[in-house]
Design a protein around this motif. Structure first.
Motif, PDB file in Angstrom:
ATOM      1  N   THR A   1       0.847  -1.181  -0.068  1.00  0.00           N
ATOM      2  CA  THR A   1      -0.082  -0.056  -0.122  1.00  0.00           C
ATOM      3  C   THR A   1       1.025   1.164   0.103  1.00  0.00           C
ATOM      4  O   THR A   1       0.410   2.429  -0.086  1.00  0.00           O
ATOM      5  CB  THR A   1      -0.846   0.063   1.184  1.00  0.00           C
ATOM      6  OG1 THR A   1      -0.183   0.171   2.291  1.00  0.00           O
ATOM      7  CG2 THR A   1      -1.951  -1.199   1.138  1.00  0.00           C
TER       8      THR A   1
ATOM      9  N   LEU B   1      -9.860  -3.640   4.746  1.00  0.00           N
ATOM     10  CA  LEU B   1     -10.700  -2.882   3.811  1.00  0.00           C
ATOM     11  C   LEU B   1     -12.299  -2.934   4.697  1.00  0.00           C
ATOM     12  O   LEU B   1     -12.905  -2.060   4.701  1.00  0.00           O
ATOM     13  CB  LEU B   1     -11.130  -3.471   2.349  1.00  0.00           C
ATOM     14  CG  LEU B   1      -9.693  -3.315   1.766  1.00  0.00           C
ATOM     15  CD1 LEU B   1     -10.106  -3.779   0.351  1.00  0.00           C
ATOM     16  CD2 LEU B   1      -9.134  -1.808   1.563  1.00  0.00           C
TER      17      LEU B   1
ATOM     18  N   ASP C   1     -10.923  10.092   7.917  1.00  0.00           N
ATOM     19  CA  ASP C   1      -9.746  10.028   7.380  1.00  0.00           C
ATOM     20  C   ASP C   1      -8.572   9.167   7.624  1.00  0.00           C
ATOM     21  O   ASP C   1      -8.001   8.447   6.735  1.00  0.00           O
ATOM     22  CB  ASP C   1      -9.224  11.489   7.290  1.00  0.00           C
ATOM     23  CG  ASP C   1     -10.157  12.538   6.598  1.00  0.00           C
ATOM     24  OD1 ASP C   1     -10.796  11.955   5.562  1.00  0.00           O
ATOM     25  OD2 ASP C   1      -9.891  13.645   6.739  1.00  0.00           O
TER      26      ASP C   1
ATOM     27  N   MET D   1      -9.364   5.375   7.048  1.00  0.00           N
ATOM     28  CA  MET D   1      -9.460   4.958   5.391  1.00  0.00           C
ATOM     29  C   MET D   1      -7.984   4.976   4.939  1.00  0.00           C
ATOM     30  O   MET D   1      -7.864   4.996   3.587  1.00  0.00           O
ATOM     31  CB  MET D   1     -10.402   5.760   4.783  1.00  0.00           C
ATOM     32  CG  MET D   1     -11.896   5.535   5.100  1.00  0.00           C
ATOM     33  SD  MET D   1     -12.387   3.716   5.334  1.00  0.00           S
ATOM     34  CE  MET D   1     -12.685   3.622   3.424  1.00  0.00           C
TER      35      MET D   1
ATOM     36  N   HIS E   1      -7.632  -0.970  -5.020  1.00  0.00           N
ATOM     37  CA  HIS E   1      -7.377  -0.981  -6.182  1.00  0.00           C
ATOM     38  C   HIS E   1      -6.324  -2.227  -6.308  1.00  0.00           C
ATOM     39  O   HIS E   1      -6.248  -2.962  -7.280  1.00  0.00           O
ATOM     40  CB  HIS E   1      -6.562   0.375  -6.928  1.00  0.00           C
ATOM     41  CG  HIS E   1      -7.431   1.571  -6.725  1.00  0.00           C
ATOM     42  ND1 HIS E   1      -8.618   1.555  -7.548  1.00  0.00           N
ATOM     43  CD2 HIS E   1      -7.438   2.532  -5.837  1.00  0.00           C
ATOM     44  CE1 HIS E   1      -9.247   2.639  -7.341  1.00  0.00           C
ATOM     45  NE2 HIS E   1      -8.479   3.348  -6.373  1.00  0.00           N
TER      46      HIS E   1
ATOM     47  N   ARG F   1     -14.145  -0.138   6.858  1.00  0.00           N
ATOM     48  CA  ARG F   1     -15.639   0.450   6.240  1.00  0.00           C
ATOM     49  C   ARG F   1     -16.496   0.330   7.803  1.00  0.00           C
ATOM     50  O   ARG F   1     -17.148   1.357   7.967  1.00  0.00           O
ATOM     51  CB  ARG F   1     -16.067  -0.239   5.342  1.00  0.00           C
ATOM     52  CG  ARG F   1     -15.365  -0.193   3.863  1.00  0.00           C
ATOM     53  CD  ARG F   1     -16.051   0.914   2.963  1.00  0.00           C
ATOM     54  NE  ARG F   1     -15.360   0.883   1.899  1.00  0.00           N
ATOM     55  CZ  ARG F   1     -15.750   0.479   0.704  1.00  0.00           C
ATOM     56  NH1 ARG F   1     -16.876   0.058   0.535  1.00  0.00           N
ATOM     57  NH2 ARG F   1     -14.873   0.664  -0.313  1.00  0.00           N
TER      58      ARG F   1
ATOM     59  N   SER G   1      -7.035   1.867   3.121  1.00  0.00           N
ATOM     60  CA  SER G   1      -8.423   1.502   2.432  1.00  0.00           C
ATOM     61  C   SER G   1      -8.208   1.989   1.051  1.00  0.00           C
ATOM     62  O   SER G   1      -8.612   1.241   0.107  1.00  0.00           O
ATOM     63  CB  SER G   1      -9.669   1.871   3.155  1.00  0.00           C
ATOM     64  OG  SER G   1     -10.400   1.032   3.017  1.00  0.00           O
ATOM     65  N   LYS G   2      -7.929   3.302   1.140  1.00  0.00           N
ATOM     66  CA  LYS G   2      -7.989   4.001  -0.422  1.00  0.00           C
ATOM     67  C   LYS G   2      -7.402   3.378  -1.566  1.00  0.00           C
ATOM     68  O   LYS G   2      -7.821   3.278  -2.637  1.00  0.00           O
ATOM     69  CB  LYS G   2      -7.589   5.452  -0.301  1.00  0.00           C
ATOM     70  CG  LYS G   2      -8.661   6.307   0.656  1.00  0.00           C
ATOM     71  CD  LYS G   2      -8.129   7.962   0.553  1.00  0.00           C
ATOM     72  CE  LYS G   2      -9.294   8.777   1.146  1.00  0.00           C
ATOM     73  NZ  LYS G   2      -8.920   8.764   2.566  1.00  0.00           N
ATOM     74  N   ARG G   3      -6.006   2.970  -1.286  1.00  0.00           N
ATOM     75  CA  ARG G   3      -5.236   2.503  -2.394  1.00  0.00           C
ATOM     76  C   ARG G   3      -5.477   0.661  -2.284  1.00  0.00           C
ATOM     77  O   ARG G   3      -5.373   0.141  -3.184  1.00  0.00           O
ATOM     78  CB  ARG G   3      -3.474   2.499  -2.045  1.00  0.00           C
ATOM     79  CG  ARG G   3      -3.299   4.000  -2.155  1.00  0.00           C
ATOM     80  CD  ARG G   3      -1.744   3.954  -2.815  1.00  0.00           C
ATOM     81  NE  ARG G   3      -1.428   3.247  -3.920  1.00  0.00           N
ATOM     82  CZ  ARG G   3      -0.344   2.635  -4.057  1.00  0.00           C
ATOM     83  NH1 ARG G   3       0.636   2.753  -3.181  1.00  0.00           N
ATOM     84  NH2 ARG G   3      -0.287   1.916  -5.129  1.00  0.00           N
TER      85      ARG G   3
END
Length: 354
Positions: free
Chosen positions: A260, A302, A317, A320, A328, A306, A323-325
């Motif tokens: 990540t 992930l 913020d 996550m 994908h 959530r 999580s953000k990357r």
């Protein structure tokens, strides 16, 4: 975290007072450090010492024995040549104390420790060269082999059978998968869990047991510049997820979190694996499950992020970050498939060793 209000809410003057009262130190600087559900403060004392005051959330503060084992593990690693924080005894000679405080929702008790401060920046802030990834894998393996030699009367408390972050408990995620309703990612997560049941659960008897740090991520590994224009590991933080597990779990967790932080995530596995195997070569069952265990950790990260956001929207913020990357990367790994990813990892690990 079950309750909304378990996180402590101490402010700087209270921290200064506590450090003075408990440790006879006069704080010249106090500033907050990032944290998930505890509170961490950087404290500089007027005599030049640097520390981290760690205030545990009220829920975890009810389990002092597990904190005691974690604190012992940190000093055990330090004594065995790995850079971990150690706890400073307070005026009564104890390594931790319970402090009562009203943070706006009645009096709660919070476990407080003063830890040594380790120099460096988090590994998430520097370029992850193959050499540094190799060092990360090697350090993770050394850490687990050292922890395996540790003796303590309460080690049994690390058998955390229902610990949701343990890679032995991926199936427990099924209770949370509904947080992904309407998200195409849900199908990937469900498929990973099914494959885990058929391909990992059935091979676990062949994994070698150990004690896992369990959270070897980009914010829990510190680095400092070395003499060759690169970086060396200068600190290992946060033992809150320690549990009885398996060597292969630590490796999978390390690879997942380093992915990540890297612009070419699939390239991470090879050097981390080579570093790990320089200390502890994998057996066949462990090799065979590595891909699925890395994916399983992405799923845990992930889904549980959530879930936490539904409980603590104000902390979204921070929750996550991975999580953000991760979304994908998980999709990409799943689409590439086991064979292709393993080929990259095992071939580049072999080249690295040569």
């Amino acid at each position: 975290m079950a309750a909304q209000h378990v996180k402590p809410m101490f402010i700087e003057p209270q921290v200064s007072e506590m450090v003075k009262r408990l440790f006879q130190l006069t704080a010249s600087e106090v500033r907050p450090l990032p944290s998930y559900d505890d509170q961490n403060f950087y404290v500089a004392s007027s005599d030049g010492g640097e520390y981290v005051l760690k205030i545990m959330n009220s829920e975890d503060s009810k389990n002092p024995t597990i904190i005691e084992v974690q604190t012992y593990a940190m000093s055990f690693l330090q004594q065995n040549g790995l850079p971990a924080q150690t706890a400073v005894p307070n005026t009564s000679g104890q390594l931790m104390s319970l402090e009562e405080m009203d943070c706006g929702y009645g009096c709660q008790k919070y476990l407080v420790r003063l830890l040594t401060y380790l120099p460096g920046v988090t590994i998430s802030k520097v370029p992850l060269t193959p050499k540094l990834l190799y060092e990360t894998g090697k350090t993770a393996a050394r850490m687990d082999t050292i922890l395996q030699k540790m003796e303590h009367p309460h080690l049994g408390i690390l058998q955390r059978e229902t610990f949701i972050w343990s890679l032995s408990n991926v199936v427990l995620l099924e209770a949370y998968v509904s947080v992904l309703d309407g998200d195409p990612l849900q199908e990937v997560v469900k498929s990973v869990i099914e494959h885990y049941k058929t391909s990992v659960d059935t091979k676990r008897h062949s994994f070698r047991k150990c004690i896992n740090h369990g959270d070897f991520n980009g914010l829990n590994v510190l680095v400092q510049p070395d003499d060759n224009d690169g970086y060396k590991i200068s600190g290992i933080l946060d033992f809150g997820d320690m549990n009885s597990g398996y060597y292969i779990h630590e490796l999978a967790i390390t690879i997942m979190y380093m992915m990540t932080e890297h612009p070419e995530p699939v390239q991470v596995g090879g050097p981390v694996l080579a570093g790990w195997e320089s200390v502890l070569p994998l057996n066949e069952a462990e090799k065979d499950c590595l891909y699925l265990l890395v994916l399983s950790r992405f799923c845990q990260s992930l889904v549980l992020a959530r879930h936490s956001v539904t409980l603590h929207p104000e902390n979204a913020d921070y929750l996550m970050i991975t999580s953000k990357r991760g979304v994908h990367i998980l999709k990409h790994l799943w689409e590439l498939g086991k064979e292709n990813v393993e080929k990259v990892w095992f071939q580049s690990a072999a080249q690295f060793r040569n």
